[in-house]
Design an enzyme around this catalytic site. Structure first.
Site, PDB file in Angstrom:
ATOM      1  N   LYS A 186       9.356  46.622  -1.505  1.00  0.00           N
ATOM      2  CA  LYS A 186       9.235  45.630  -2.576  1.00  0.00           C
ATOM      3  C   LYS A 186       9.182  44.251  -1.926  1.00  0.00           C
ATOM      4  O   LYS A 186       9.818  44.023  -0.884  1.00  0.00           O
ATOM      5  CB  LYS A 186      10.452  45.760  -3.510  1.00  0.00           C
ATOM      6  CG  LYS A 186      10.381  44.913  -4.763  1.00  0.00           C
ATOM      7  CD  LYS A 186      11.543  45.238  -5.697  1.00  0.00           C
ATOM      8  CE  LYS A 186      11.558  44.353  -6.925  1.00  0.00           C
ATOM      9  NZ  LYS A 186      12.613  44.707  -7.871  1.00  0.00           N
ATOM     10  N   SER A 205      11.440  45.395 -12.516  1.00  0.00           N
ATOM     11  CA  SER A 205      10.580  44.501 -11.782  1.00  0.00           C
ATOM     12  C   SER A 205       9.908  45.170 -10.586  1.00  0.00           C
ATOM     13  O   SER A 205       8.980  44.595 -10.022  1.00  0.00           O
ATOM     14  CB  SER A 205      11.374  43.284 -11.309  1.00  0.00           C
ATOM     15  OG  SER A 205      12.390  43.690 -10.412  1.00  0.00           O
ATOM     16  N   SER A 235      15.661  47.614 -12.486  1.00  0.00           N
ATOM     17  CA  SER A 235      14.323  47.489 -11.910  1.00  0.00           C
ATOM     18  C   SER A 235      13.846  48.678 -11.112  1.00  0.00           C
ATOM     19  O   SER A 235      12.721  48.659 -10.628  1.00  0.00           O
ATOM     20  CB  SER A 235      14.261  46.261 -11.021  1.00  0.00           C
ATOM     21  OG  SER A 235      14.057  45.152 -11.816  1.00  0.00           O
TER      22      SER A 235
HETATM   23  N1  GLN Z   1      14.770  43.498 -16.504  1.00  0.00           N
HETATM   24  C1  GLN Z   1      15.992  43.023 -15.909  1.00  0.00           C
HETATM   25  C2  GLN Z   1      15.917  41.545 -15.674  1.00  0.00           C
HETATM   26  O1  GLN Z   1      14.916  40.961 -16.000  1.00  0.00           O
HETATM   27  C3  GLN Z   1      16.305  43.756 -14.659  1.00  0.00           C
HETATM   28  C4  GLN Z   1      15.461  43.370 -13.530  1.00  0.00           C
HETATM   29  C5  GLN Z   1      15.986  43.785 -12.205  1.00  0.00           C
HETATM   30  O2  GLN Z   1      16.717  44.755 -12.075  1.00  0.00           O
HETATM   31  N2  GLN Z   1      15.615  43.035 -11.201  1.00  0.00           N
HETATM   32  O3  GLN Z   1      16.842  40.949 -15.201  1.00  0.00           O
END
Ligand code: GLN
Length: 426
Positions: free
Chosen positions: A24, A99, A123
């Protein structure tokens, strides 16, 4: 799905590597840019590999590239990246989730691929569910965060996405373990083999707010877990889980707002050649021009929540909720091996439907993935069915350090369930 490809790929010989993987884009990589989906990091070339990347290379892995993501992890659909939006391989008009959207997409379309993902609030589970692959988020502290561009330090976990249960186990062993460069990884029990999973708890309100198609697939999966795998499935009450989502956004934004302070046009990424204005003005200009909308929103929210006078009301309260949720899980784990819910309340949405969602609807979509994340419990998202051609995911949660139980269920479910590959290929 990739936002940077390894430039050496053309010169490599067959058989030089044992497997291929991706990272990532919020994990640092030597020889490849690291921008965490943000324009503010344009031009940043890290001098070192993140721990997990280094460990995968040492295990014989070839790094194919960096996978696209929501800016700094802020999002649920990978639509908040400054470098394009990955598309769901099961339907190109739909999101891959976020994400770690690019990571799940790469895993779905590249045979034998394993992706390093990162989860703060869901995410890994979310994109794994939307792309029909398996996503493992280990216990907080299991994998060193060295070389991770932090979103929320007390929440971030480096994990894995793959199509094979055995790969998740093998590669978690590669990347896990104490690392003095991240002290939160230092005190951890070893990862042993666990006894087989026998009983599963399902929260009474697990299907509240979940779409009909996800509910149906989930209920079918429960029947199969009971009938085909011989597991005891029981309903439990988890009343405090509903406080997890608001608390997560307070904690996550508070930590993010301090973490993002370092990106100001001085040390990393974007810089002006010549600085003529006062440094305060310069920092503000670089940040205004290069952070996306969602990053700015979170900086504002987090700064507000940490302000003197508000801190006790929001931040301290959210910390108390985190404790409450840990206790709730531990109460459940006294009598059950795992807790199970759907991973996401709906299947991968279409991009036009995402455009129509307001920000609270987007935040609320994470209400099933946030409880294990806020409490640092290891969890695994795996496909449990298909609805109108789109994958549906379920999410198993285990007690701290009990990843072994997740590997057991992953293996057994993999044998019982036929995973579909998308028609699209890389
Ligand atoms: N959707 C969640 C957020 O926007 C989780 C994202 C993540 O785990 N980075 O914070």
């Amino acid at each position: 799905m990739f936002c940077a490809i390894n430039p050496d790929l053309d010169h490599l010989q067959d058989g030089q590597f044992d497997f291929h993987f991706s990272a990532k884009d919020n994990l640092t990589t030597v020889g490849l840019p690291t921008r965490a989906g943000s324009r503010i990091l344009e031009g940043y070339r890290p001098a070192f590999d993140a721990h997990a990347v280094e460990a995968m290379r040492q295990a014989g892995g070839l790094l194919l590239g960096k996978t696209n993501m929501d800016e700094f992890g802020f999002g649920t659909f990978s639509t908040n990246s400054a470098f394009g939006v990955p598309r769901n391989p099961f339907d190109l008009d739909r999101s891959c989730g976020g994400s770690s959207g690019g990571a799940a997409c790469a895993t779905a379309v590249l045979d034998g691929h394993v992706a390093l993902g990162v989860s703060t609030g869901g995410s890994i589970s979310c994109p794994a569910a939307f792309c029909g692959v398996m996503g493992l988020t280990p216990t907080y502290g299991r994998v060193s965060r060295h070389g991770l561009l932090d979103y929320g330090n007390s929440l971030d976990k480096v994990g894995l996405i793959s199509r094979r249960a055995a790969d998740l186990e093998m590669h978690l062993r590669n990347i896990a373990g104490p690392d003095p460069r991240d002290p939160t990884s230092c005190a951890q029990p070893p990862m042993g083999k666990s006894a087989p999973v026998r009983s599963i708890a399902v929260p009474k309100d697990a299907l509240e707010g979940v779409s009909d198609e996800v509910s149906r697939s989930f209920q079918d999966a429960l029947d199969r877990l009971r009938d085909d795998l011989g597991l005891k499935v029981e309903t439990v009450e988890t009343p405090s889980f509903r406080f997890a989502m608001p608390s997560y956004y307070v904690l996550g934004c508070s930590e993010a707002s301090t973490n993002l302070a370092r990106y100001c046009g001085l040390r990393y990424g974007v810089q002006s050649e010549e600085i003529t204005e006062h440094f305060d003005k310069y920092f503000s200009r670089i940040r205004s021009e290069n952070f996306g909308r969602e990053a700015k929103r979170r900086i504002l929210l987090g700064t507000f929540a940490r302000m003197v006078g508000f801190r006790d009301r929001y931040y301290m309260k959210a910390l108390q909720v985190r404790e409450l949720i840990i206790q709730e899980y531990q109460r459940v784990f006294q009598d059950h091996d795992l807790l199970l819910t759907p991973a996401m309340p709906f299947t991968a949405p279409r991009f036009d439907a995402i455009d129509d969602m307001d920000i609270l609807e987007v935040y609320k979509a994470d209400y099933l993935t946030i409880p294990p994340n806020i409490s640092g419990m290891p969890h695994l998202s795996m496909p449990c069915g298909y609805a109108q051609g789109m994958p549906v995911g379920m999410q198993f949660v285990a007690n701290h350090w009990q990843e072994g139980l997740l590997f057991d269920i992953a293996q057994r479910w993999e044998e019982a369930f036929r995973l579909r590959a998308p028609e699209v290929t890389a």
